[in-house]
Design a protein around this motif. Structure first.
Motif, PDB file in Angstrom:
ATOM      1  N   UNK A 206     -21.317  19.383  -5.474  1.00  0.00           N
ATOM      2  CA  UNK A 206     -19.945  18.944  -5.743  1.00  0.00           C
ATOM      3  C   UNK A 206     -19.036  19.677  -4.769  1.00  0.00           C
ATOM      4  N   UNK A 207     -18.397  18.947  -3.890  1.00  0.00           N
ATOM      5  CA  UNK A 207     -17.518  19.580  -2.884  1.00  0.00           C
ATOM      6  C   UNK A 207     -18.271  20.668  -2.108  1.00  0.00           C
ATOM      7  N   UNK A 208     -19.516  20.384  -1.734  1.00  0.00           N
ATOM      8  CA  UNK A 208     -20.411  21.278  -0.987  1.00  0.00           C
ATOM      9  C   UNK A 208     -20.841  22.485  -1.810  1.00  0.00           C
ATOM     10  N   UNK A 209     -20.491  22.532  -3.094  1.00  0.00           N
ATOM     11  CA  UNK A 209     -20.958  23.592  -3.993  1.00  0.00           C
ATOM     12  C   UNK A 209     -22.256  23.112  -4.635  1.00  0.00           C
ATOM     13  N   UNK A 210     -23.310  23.886  -4.502  1.00  0.00           N
ATOM     14  CA  UNK A 210     -24.598  23.504  -5.092  1.00  0.00           C
ATOM     15  C   UNK A 210     -24.519  23.573  -6.615  1.00  0.00           C
ATOM     16  N   UNK A 211     -25.071  22.561  -7.283  1.00  0.00           N
ATOM     17  CA  UNK A 211     -25.147  22.555  -8.749  1.00  0.00           C
ATOM     18  C   UNK A 211     -26.629  22.486  -9.136  1.00  0.00           C
ATOM     19  N   UNK A 212     -27.323  23.636  -9.090  1.00  0.00           N
ATOM     20  CA  UNK A 212     -28.782  23.626  -9.304  1.00  0.00           C
ATOM     21  C   UNK A 212     -29.200  23.166 -10.693  1.00  0.00           C
ATOM     22  N   UNK A 213     -28.294  23.253 -11.679  1.00  0.00           N
ATOM     23  CA  UNK A 213     -28.643  22.799 -13.027  1.00  0.00           C
ATOM     24  C   UNK A 213     -28.079  21.418 -13.328  1.00  0.00           C
ATOM     25  N   UNK A 214     -27.633  20.717 -12.274  1.00  0.00           N
ATOM     26  CA  UNK A 214     -27.210  19.327 -12.437  1.00  0.00           C
ATOM     27  C   UNK A 214     -25.824  19.189 -13.032  1.00  0.00           C
ATOM     28  N   UNK A 215     -25.677  18.257 -13.948  1.00  0.00           N
ATOM     29  CA  UNK A 215     -24.380  17.958 -14.539  1.00  0.00           C
ATOM     30  C   UNK A 215     -24.202  16.460 -14.671  1.00  0.00           C
ATOM     31  N   UNK A 216     -22.962  16.036 -14.879  1.00  0.00           N
ATOM     32  CA  UNK A 216     -22.706  14.623 -15.149  1.00  0.00           C
ATOM     33  C   UNK A 216     -23.061  13.742 -13.961  1.00  0.00           C
ATOM     34  N   UNK A 217     -22.889  14.239 -12.725  1.00  0.00           N
ATOM     35  CA  UNK A 217     -23.224  13.420 -11.560  1.00  0.00           C
ATOM     36  C   UNK A 217     -24.727  13.156 -11.480  1.00  0.00           C
ATOM     37  N   UNK A 218     -25.537  14.177 -11.761  1.00  0.00           N
ATOM     38  CA  UNK A 218     -26.990  13.995 -11.709  1.00  0.00           C
ATOM     39  C   UNK A 218     -27.481  13.146 -12.878  1.00  0.00           C
ATOM     40  N   UNK A 219     -26.858  13.299 -14.050  1.00  0.00           N
ATOM     41  CA  UNK A 219     -27.236  12.471 -15.198  1.00  0.00           C
ATOM     42  C   UNK A 219     -26.984  10.997 -14.903  1.00  0.00           C
ATOM     43  N   UNK A 220     -25.802  10.696 -14.339  1.00  0.00           N
ATOM     44  CA  UNK A 220     -25.484   9.312 -14.011  1.00  0.00           C
ATOM     45  C   UNK A 220     -26.451   8.733 -12.989  1.00  0.00           C
ATOM     46  N   UNK A 221     -26.822   9.550 -11.999  1.00  0.00           N
ATOM     47  CA  UNK A 221     -27.748   9.100 -10.957  1.00  0.00           C
ATOM     48  C   UNK A 221     -29.122   8.788 -11.541  1.00  0.00           C
ATOM     49  N   UNK A 222     -29.695   9.735 -12.286  1.00  0.00           N
ATOM     50  CA  UNK A 222     -31.056   9.562 -12.799  1.00  0.00           C
ATOM     51  C   UNK A 222     -31.132   8.426 -13.824  1.00  0.00           C
ATOM     52  N   UNK A 223     -30.103   8.323 -14.689  1.00  0.00           N
ATOM     53  CA  UNK A 223     -30.115   7.263 -15.696  1.00  0.00           C
ATOM     54  C   UNK A 223     -30.039   5.884 -15.044  1.00  0.00           C
ATOM     55  N   UNK A 224     -29.220   5.752 -14.008  1.00  0.00           N
ATOM     56  CA  UNK A 224     -29.052   4.443 -13.386  1.00  0.00           C
ATOM     57  C   UNK A 224     -30.257   4.072 -12.526  1.00  0.00           C
ATOM     58  N   UNK A 225     -30.872   5.046 -11.848  1.00  0.00           N
ATOM     59  CA  UNK A 225     -32.107   4.765 -11.102  1.00  0.00           C
ATOM     60  C   UNK A 225     -33.161   4.199 -12.053  1.00  0.00           C
ATOM     61  N   UNK A 226     -33.297   4.834 -13.233  1.00  0.00           N
ATOM     62  CA  UNK A 226     -34.265   4.350 -14.225  1.00  0.00           C
ATOM     63  C   UNK A 226     -33.919   2.932 -14.668  1.00  0.00           C
ATOM     64  N   UNK A 227     -32.628   2.655 -14.934  1.00  0.00           N
ATOM     65  CA  UNK A 227     -32.225   1.321 -15.390  1.00  0.00           C
ATOM     66  C   UNK A 227     -32.517   0.258 -14.334  1.00  0.00           C
ATOM     67  N   UNK A 228     -32.158   0.560 -13.081  1.00  0.00           N
ATOM     68  CA  UNK A 228     -32.379  -0.410 -12.007  1.00  0.00           C
ATOM     69  C   UNK A 228     -33.866  -0.705 -11.850  1.00  0.00           C
ATOM     70  N   UNK A 229     -34.695   0.348 -11.844  1.00  0.00           N
ATOM     71  CA  UNK A 229     -36.135   0.142 -11.671  1.00  0.00           C
ATOM     72  C   UNK A 229     -36.745  -0.581 -12.864  1.00  0.00           C
ATOM     73  N   UNK A 230     -36.258  -0.270 -14.076  1.00  0.00           N
ATOM     74  CA  UNK A 230     -36.753  -0.995 -15.259  1.00  0.00           C
ATOM     75  C   UNK A 230     -36.448  -2.490 -15.146  1.00  0.00           C
ATOM     76  N   UNK A 231     -35.222  -2.793 -14.726  1.00  0.00           N
ATOM     77  CA  UNK A 231     -34.824  -4.196 -14.575  1.00  0.00           C
ATOM     78  C   UNK A 231     -35.713  -4.905 -13.555  1.00  0.00           C
ATOM     79  N   UNK A 232     -35.964  -4.231 -12.430  1.00  0.00           N
ATOM     80  CA  UNK A 232     -36.789  -4.841 -11.382  1.00  0.00           C
ATOM     81  C   UNK A 232     -38.238  -5.028 -11.846  1.00  0.00           C
TER      82      UNK A 232
END
Length: 586
Positions: A206-232
């Motif tokens: 986030x703004x070049x600050x490392x977030x090694x334990x993730x957060x809302x941005x990583x949750x949104x990314x992983x959840x949507x990758x799963x949804x897209x692949x499930x749909x496909x």
């Protein structure tokens, strides 16, 4: 550049200064070079004779600190140089700079800012070692650098911008802070690729600050990758031969290497070290970008994109089939594990009857209530299992953590029908499971934790209507009768019911013993009282736990007991207006 930037702890320069025997700062600005020096945090001047060092004579400022001009700078040139000597009064003799960590940080920053040139020069030995970091490809090169396996897909860039509003305190011209709704812009840039391996590597910033334990941005990314692949996968189910099986997160992310960066003003972090992003709106913005950009890859008619997406679907489906096969193999091998063995926990007080339809298992809170319940029960068909306080919150814990928890394992073992997908309802040893906890806040919490265990790992019991909550009374009122007629005992189950009873008695001119007994826990009842009110079938009241809507129940359990704190905090704040002070057992 300052609209979306930030440091790590907010105390960097001051900490370095505090831990340094000498610190020099030089700033080129406005055609001049300005300088300032500190000795163990105190500003002043060093009388350098030759090469600067911490042993030079130091004169502290007597009045106030000041910048001094030490040279000229070329027009338009700006820059800062900081030089410091670690204080050997603080550090141990063998303390040394960690070159590997410095190089890792320099490399990471060079990847995140394309074109930035960072030089790490080590002059400690006889020979100077210099390493230059500069990457024009940015995070695409970063993902390639992190990946250790052969690629299945190219490194895809998923980019987009979203806006959201949030209410923040804004300083007014009058000097007052006023809560104001402002619009924020969030820029998302993701580099992702899948390889032939199985390891998942994700780096988020986030703004070049490392977030090694993730957060809302990583949750949104992983959840949507799963949804897209499930749909496909669902759309290509016939070609992939998947039947009704569904991908899970581990299947979708296996072999994935991703670098996720977001830029936004004033991000909210959880904790001083900024390891977790907490801004709720970022989750949805990242999810929208992934949905649009990754969806476009799968919809592309280009030959390379079609080949790569086809290989990716083959890989994730192979991962899913391997997982299902491994689980099936494990379940066939686990016929005699700790939860299915014939030996039952020593603390179980079992009943004599072997008739499942008639038998009842009371899960009792604490040993004090157990002692009373032993005397109050009908030993023919009522069994007792005590638990020690609050069990593990299984909504957050992994299956291995749940099975290694003594209380959870005992409950599953006593019921005797297994857990999770291997749960077999006909194997259950009791016709009813009754949760008997105190009628206070802690008792309600224990009941919720137990219901979470049943919901997640023994749901068929709830679906079959075999899980109940005991309803112990709150008050015991002894009504006086005139003459030799024995007094009457009445139990009430709420404050409202008690007041209604007392009003009715007053109107009819009858009296009662004072003080009215208020039960704080099951342990305060004697055996006769507990039997009459809570355990004896002829007079007790039970609440059946129903599962009318499994999906809605799943959302409620995730909200109340799950990992995500922000939605639960919002729920508590929004619901606070509906709370009645009288309902708090203070």
């Amino acid at each position: 550049s300052y609209a979306a930037s930030g440091g790590l702890h907010g105390v960097g320069a001051s900490v370095v200064n505090a831990l340094s025997e000498r610190l020099d700062v030089e700033v080129d600005r406005g055609g001049k070079t300005w300088a300032m020096s500190f000795h163990r945090g105190e500003p002043g001047r060093f009388a350098d004779d030759g090469e600067p060092g911490p042993s030079a004579a130091f004169t502290p400022f007597e009045d106030r600190s000041e910048l001094r001009v030490v040279g000229k700078a070329a027009r338009g040139v700006t820059g800062t140089r900081i030089r410091y000597w670690a204080d050997r009064q603080i550090f141990t003799k063998d303390a040394a700079f960690q070159l590997d960590e410095l190089e890792t940080r320099a490399r990471q920053t060079a990847f995140l800012v394309p074109g930035l040139r960072i030089v790490v020069r080590d002059e400690r030995g006889d020979e100077t070692v210099e390493t230059v970091y500069q990457y024009e490809g940015g995070i695409s090169e970063f993902a390639e650098f992190l990946a250790a396996d052969a690629p299945i897909t190219d490194t895809w860039r998923l980019q987009g911008v979203g806006t959201f509003t949030e209410t923040v305190p804004v300083l007014q011209a009058t000097g007052a802070m006023v809560a104001t709704e402002v619009e924020r812009e969030c820029t998302v840039d993701i580099a992702v690729r899948w390889g032939t391996g199985y390891e998942t590597i994700t780096r988020s910033f986030v703004n070049i600050i490392a977030t090694p334990k993730g957060g809302t941005h990583q949750q949104g990314f992983e959840q949507e990758v799963l949804k897209v692949l499930r749909t496909q996968v669902e759309q290509n189910a016939r070609r992939l031969k998947v039947g009704n099986d569904k991908l899970d997160k581990d299947d979708a992310l296996a072999g994935m290497t991703a670098v996720l960066t977001v830029s936004l003003p004033e991000p909210q972090f959880e904790g001083q070290t900024k390891e977790v992003l907490g801004t709720p709106a970022v989750r949805q913005i990242v999810a929208q970008v992934v949905r649009k950009e990754l969806g476009a890859r799968f919809a592309s008619t280009k030959r390379d994109d079609k080949n790569q997406t086809s290989l990716l679907l083959d890989k994730v489906v192979a991962e899913m089939k391997a997982r299902l096969s491994a689980r099936a193999h494990k379940e066939t091998q686990r016929r005699k594990n700790a939860l299915e063995s014939s030996s039952l926990p020593a603390k179980l007080v079992d009943c004599r009857s072997s008739d499942v339809a008639e038998s009842e298992l009371f899960i009792v809170e604490g040993d004090s209530a157990l002692g009373t319940a032993k005397l109050a029960r009908n030993s023919e068909y009522q069994a007792l299992l005590p638990i020690r306080g609050k069990i593990l919150n299984v909504q957050k814990a992994s299956i291995s953590d749940m099975l290694s928890n003594a209380e959870c394992a005992s409950i599953i073992q006593v019921i005797g029908a297994g857990s999770g997908r291997s749960f077999e309802l006909p194997q259950a040893r009791y016709g009813k499971v009754i949760l008997m906890s105190d009628a206070d806040v802690d008792g309600a919490h224990i009941r919720t934790l137990l219901l979470t265990l049943f919901f997640r790992y023994m749901r068929p019991l709830i679906e079959d209507g075999r899980v109940f909550a005991a309803v112990p009374p709150l008050h015991r009122v002894i009504i006086r009768h005139p003459g030799s007629k024995p007094n009457e005992t009445v139990y009430t189950y709420s404050e409202k019911e008690l007041q209604a009873l007392l009003t009715k008695l007053q109107k009819s001119g009858r009296t009662w013993h004072e003080p009215i007994q208020r039960y704080k826990g099951l342990g305060e009842m004697d055996a006769d009282q507990l039997a009459t009110t809570t355990m004896d079938r002829s007079g007790r009241m039970l609440r059946r736990v129903r599962l009318e809507d499994a999906e809605n129940a799943g959302r409620v359990f995730e909200l109340l007991m799950g990992n995500e704190v922000a939605p639960r905090r919002e729920f508590i704040v929004d619901s606070s207006a509906r709370l009645e002070r009288e309902r708090i057992d203070a």
